[in-house]
Design a protein around this motif. Structure first.
Motif, mmCIF file in Angstrom:
data_model
loop_
_atom_site.group_PDB
_atom_site.id
_atom_site.type_symbol
_atom_site.label_atom_id
_atom_site.label_comp_id
_atom_site.label_asym_id
_atom_site.label_seq_id
_atom_site.Cartn_x
_atom_site.Cartn_y
_atom_site.Cartn_z
ATOM 1 N N ASN A 184 0.853 -1.198 0.000
ATOM 2 C CA ASN A 184 0.000 0.000 0.000
ATOM 3 C C ASN A 184 0.888 1.248 0.000
ATOM 4 O OD1 ASN A 184 0.535 0.679 2.901
ATOM 5 N ND2 ASN A 184 -0.573 -1.239 3.229
ATOM 6 N N GLY A 185 0.250 2.404 -0.001
ATOM 7 C CA GLY A 185 1.016 3.651 -0.050
ATOM 8 C C GLY A 185 1.767 3.920 1.242
ATOM 9 N N LEU B 231 5.760 4.518 1.628
ATOM 10 C CA LEU B 231 6.393 5.633 2.325
ATOM 11 C C LEU B 231 7.392 5.134 3.365
ATOM 12 C CD1 LEU B 231 3.426 8.092 3.006
ATOM 13 C CD2 LEU B 231 5.583 8.715 1.904
ATOM 14 N N THR C 146 -2.501 16.738 5.505
ATOM 15 C CA THR C 146 -2.365 15.535 4.680
ATOM 16 C C THR C 146 -3.069 14.393 5.393
ATOM 17 O OG1 THR C 146 -0.752 13.982 3.705
ATOM 18 C CG2 THR C 146 -0.140 14.972 5.802
ATOM 19 N N PHE C 147 -3.113 13.246 4.737
ATOM 20 C CA PHE C 147 -3.600 12.031 5.382
ATOM 21 C C PHE C 147 -2.560 11.586 6.414
ATOM 22 C CE2 PHE C 147 -4.207 7.272 5.069
ATOM 23 C CZ PHE C 147 -5.340 7.268 5.857
ATOM 24 N N LYS D 287 -8.014 6.275 -5.149
ATOM 25 C CA LYS D 287 -6.967 7.065 -5.822
ATOM 26 C C LYS D 287 -7.199 7.099 -7.335
ATOM 27 C CE LYS D 287 -5.335 7.935 -1.908
ATOM 28 N NZ LYS D 287 -4.260 7.736 -0.969
HETATM 29 C C1 PLP Z 1 -3.641 7.573 0.401
HETATM 30 C C2 PLP Z 1 -2.507 8.316 0.946
HETATM 31 C C3 PLP Z 1 -1.481 7.685 1.664
HETATM 32 C C4 PLP Z 1 -1.511 6.246 2.090
HETATM 33 O O1 PLP Z 1 -1.785 5.339 1.102
HETATM 34 P P1 PLP Z 1 -2.481 3.939 1.480
HETATM 35 O O2 PLP Z 1 -2.409 3.185 0.190
HETATM 36 O O3 PLP Z 1 -3.874 4.239 1.903
HETATM 37 O O4 PLP Z 1 -1.679 3.312 2.546
HETATM 38 C C5 PLP Z 1 -0.409 8.457 2.083
HETATM 39 N N1 PLP Z 1 -0.341 9.769 1.830
HETATM 40 C C6 PLP Z 1 -1.317 10.410 1.158
HETATM 41 C C7 PLP Z 1 -1.176 11.871 0.911
HETATM 42 C C8 PLP Z 1 -2.435 9.707 0.714
HETATM 43 O O5 PLP Z 1 -3.416 10.359 0.087
#
Ligand code: PLP
Length: 364
Positions: free
Chosen positions: A53-54, A58, A79-80, A182
């Motif tokens: 995942n994102g 990171l 931000t998230f 997304k």
């Molecule tokens: C969606 C998102 C993440 C995390 O991604 P996931 O795939 O949900 O873990 C991190 N940073 C930002 C800015 C995001 O929009």
């Protein structure tokens, strides 16, 4: 109801997922490799490492850049939560700096103020929020002067461009998300992007238990791998993302044209030389009636949401860590005024006209 988000799946997704199932190889494999190659090519980067995942993308990016316990990492509170949580996972300390009130992205001047007085700042994570690239020239200039790792959180910015360069690998390393909402999705999924072969080598090990050879591991790694099933979806989505991005940009243009000159709102800004890919089309409601505006939109069949309702350091977790209110006043104001409305590629011209007409009718 005109929904705020609508993922799009076609025959190709079904065909490729079916192929994976028929092959019997459903975890890592050829589809993951091909997806990495395809996304790297689309983003004009040398290396891509697919992740679960994102957030894990990171986390892997930070670890591959050597971020560790005791280090400080500058980022935005607008931000998230995943952005700064990825810093905490490394044992490092997030330092929040304020945003530019027009672009909503991290303000380079405020970054420099921190760099001048704080020792041990090892990295900066900039977030290309809503799909709008950060001012990379300013950040890269600071990187040169103060020597830190610059990480792009491009989770909302697939194929966004800054002065002709596709985001993600403009700085040292970038992270993307393929979460369901997304601009393109694999259900859950992410990718690390870089032009640096050392970061590529390390990130690849980090997502795979620090593996050097079969059942041989020389560092602490994780299982952050993507599956062939997800990668199959991603491969199909890669074929559409350029078309979808154009559609998002065109939808945003129509919305901004239709909503100009309304005294109670501000439409998104796109500085010259930037390609905003409109993960979100976010308005700022300036008359203090944002929550009423949202209720009005929903009553009139238009989906909307707040990105984000609170700055990260006011989350209970961060309060417990000792962060205080008032740290970033511009971001604290933005959370009270922003609202995102539909901009996704499935909108029809009729939908866009409806959205404009409804908004124009607010408080007449
Ligand atoms: C969606 C998102 C993440 C995390 O991604 P996931 O795939 O949900 O873990 C991190 N940073 C930002 C800015 C995001 O929009």
């Amino acid at each position: 109801m005109i929904p705020l988000v609508k993922p799009i799946f076609g025959k190709k997704e079904k065909q490729l997922i079916s192929e994976v199932l028929d092959s019997g190889i459903v975890a890592s494999g050829k589809y993951v490799e091909n997806f990495e190659k395809k996304f790297a090519k689309l983003s004009k980067a040398k290396f891509a490492i697919a992740c679960s995942n994102g957030t894990t993308a990171l986390n892997s990016a930070l670890l591959a850049c050597g971020i560790k316990t005791g280090d400080k990492v500058i980022t935005t509170p607008f931000t998230f939560i995943a952005t700064s949580n990825s810093i905490l996972y490394c044992g490092a300390k997030p330092i929040f700096v304020d945003i530019n009130p027009k672009t909503y992205n991290i303000d380079a001047k405020s970054v420099e103020e921190i760099l001048k007085k704080e020792k041990n700042v090892k990295a900066v994570i900039c977030v290309h929020l809503y799909g709008l690239p950060c001012n990379m020239d300013q950040l890269l200039k600071l990187k040169k002067k103060y020597k830190f790792v610059l990480i792009e959180d491009a989770c909302q910015a697939h194929l966004a461009k800054y002065k002709g360069k596709t985001v993600g690998a403009i700085a040292d390393v970038g992270a993307f998300s393929f979460y369901a909402t997304k601009n393109m999705t694999t259900g859950e999924g992410g990718i690390v992007l870089t032009n640096n072969s050392k970061i590529d080598f390390l990130a690849r090990k980090i997502i795979n238990h620090g593996r050097t050879a079969h059942y041989e591991h020389d560092m602490l790694g994780y299982n952050f791998r993507l599956t062939n099933i997800c990668a199959a979806m991603g491969l199909a989505q890669c074929e559409q993302i350029e078309k979808w991005t154009k559609q998002r940009i065109s939808n945003a243009k129509k919305l901004s044209e239709g909503l100009k000159n309304l005294d109670f709102l501000v439409t998104p800004v796109v500085p010259k030389g930037y390609t905003h890919v409109f993960h979100q089309y976010t308005l700022r409601i300036t008359n203090g009636l944002r929550d009423e505006f949202m209720k009005y939109l929903k009553d009139n069949g238009i989906g909307c949401a707040i990105h984000y309702p609170e700055v990260v350091y006011k989350q209970p977790l961060y309060k417990k860590l000792g962060y205080e209110n008032g740290l970033c006043p511009i971001a604290e104001q933005a959370v009270k005024e922003v609202v995102s409305i539909p901009v996704h590629p499935s909108l029809t011209n009729k939908d866009i006209d409806t959205i404009i007409k409804v908004i124009k009718g607010f408080k007449k």
